[in-house]
Design an enzyme around this catalytic site. Structure first.
Site, PDB file in Angstrom:
ATOM      1  N   LYS A  11       0.834  -1.201   0.000  1.00  0.00           N
ATOM      2  CA  LYS A  11       0.000   0.000   0.000  1.00  0.00           C
ATOM      3  C   LYS A  11       0.879   1.266   0.000  1.00  0.00           C
ATOM      4  CE  LYS A  11      -3.798  -2.242   2.570  1.00  0.00           C
ATOM      5  NZ  LYS A  11      -4.712  -2.071   3.738  1.00  0.00           N
ATOM      6  N   TYR A  51     -12.233  -2.480  -3.034  1.00  0.00           N
ATOM      7  CA  TYR A  51     -12.722  -2.496  -1.655  1.00  0.00           C
ATOM      8  C   TYR A  51     -14.251  -2.485  -1.574  1.00  0.00           C
ATOM      9  CZ  TYR A  51      -8.084  -1.987   0.490  1.00  0.00           C
ATOM     10  OH  TYR A  51      -6.811  -2.206   0.925  1.00  0.00           O
ATOM     11  N   ASN A 114      -1.638   0.033   7.306  1.00  0.00           N
ATOM     12  CA  ASN A 114      -1.156  -1.302   7.664  1.00  0.00           C
ATOM     13  C   ASN A 114      -0.410  -2.015   6.539  1.00  0.00           C
ATOM     14  OD1 ASN A 114      -3.328  -1.911   6.074  1.00  0.00           O
ATOM     15  ND2 ASN A 114      -4.446  -3.086   7.625  1.00  0.00           N
ATOM     16  N   HIS A 117      -1.959  -5.470   1.521  1.00  0.00           N
ATOM     17  CA  HIS A 117      -3.238  -6.154   1.323  1.00  0.00           C
ATOM     18  C   HIS A 117      -2.963  -7.561   0.820  1.00  0.00           C
ATOM     19  CE1 HIS A 117      -7.271  -7.134  -0.176  1.00  0.00           C
ATOM     20  NE2 HIS A 117      -6.638  -7.639  -1.227  1.00  0.00           N
ATOM     21  N   GLU A 128     -10.335 -10.256  -7.264  1.00  0.00           N
ATOM     22  CA  GLU A 128      -9.410  -9.128  -7.168  1.00  0.00           C
ATOM     23  C   GLU A 128      -8.327  -9.129  -8.247  1.00  0.00           C
ATOM     24  OE1 GLU A 128      -7.909  -9.405  -3.175  1.00  0.00           O
ATOM     25  OE2 GLU A 128      -9.840  -8.861  -2.275  1.00  0.00           O
TER      26      GLU A 128
END
Ligand code: IDP
Ligand code: MG
Length: 152
Positions: A11, A51, A114, A117, A128
């Site tokens: 990310k 998402y 965080n 993913h 995805e």
């Protein structure tokens, strides 16, 4: 045991902090292989599609803002039970709960930043991966365990 492909994102915080190599190395050291890899900007459409399961939640708009704010590194990682294995390598969603030794447990502080993913199921991976990669961008390789023993 099954050879699986999973969608992994480093990310924006991971890219900005220079942790992409560290993250990729953790998957490679476990024996998983890279089947696809690219640095890219993310537009709102792709972010909201990726998402979609979180649409309507309080953190959704912030999550889309974050993922579109700076480049990500998207990858398809492949290997034996790679979906669950990569989730374990990434660690629990909140870095405070993530085990030391996991990516989030070693490098993260807050749930909103965080680092990585990973697809959470076979259905998620199949949904995805095409959001991020065209078929010709994915190069699967043999996963015969003997390749490391006998060489070529
Ligand atoms: P996961 O990334 O471990 O699969 P999900 O529940 O699918 O976790 O949530 C997707 C992402 O949304 C998380 O990685 C995190 O960045 C963000 N997120 C989830 N819950 C919260 C929250 O309560 N506050 C802020 N961000 C959240
Ligand atoms: Mg998730």
């Amino acid at each position: 045991m099954a050879i699986e492909q999973t969608l992994i994102l480093a990310k924006p915080d991971a890219v900005a902090r220079g942790l992409v190599g560290e993250i990729i190395a953790r998957f490679e050291r476990r024996g998983y292989t890279i089947a696809a890899l690219k640095l890219m900007k993310v537009d709102g459409n792709r972010a909201r599609t990726h998402y979609a399961e979180h649409a309507g939640k309080p953190f959704f708009d912030g999550l889309v803002q974050y993922i579109t704010s700076a480049p990500v590194v998207a990858m398809v990682i492949e290997g034996s039970d790679a979906i669950e294995g990569c989730r374990a390598t990434i660690g629990a969603t909140h870095p405070i709960k993530a085990a030391p030794g996991s990516i989030r447990g070693d490098y993260g502080q807050t749930i909103g930043r965080n680092l990585a993913h990973g697809s959470d199921s076979s259905e998620s991976a199949q949904r995805e991966i095409p959001i991020w990669f065209a078929p010709l961008e994915i190069a699967s390789r043999p996963h015969d365990q003997t390749q490391w023993l006998v060489g070529t």
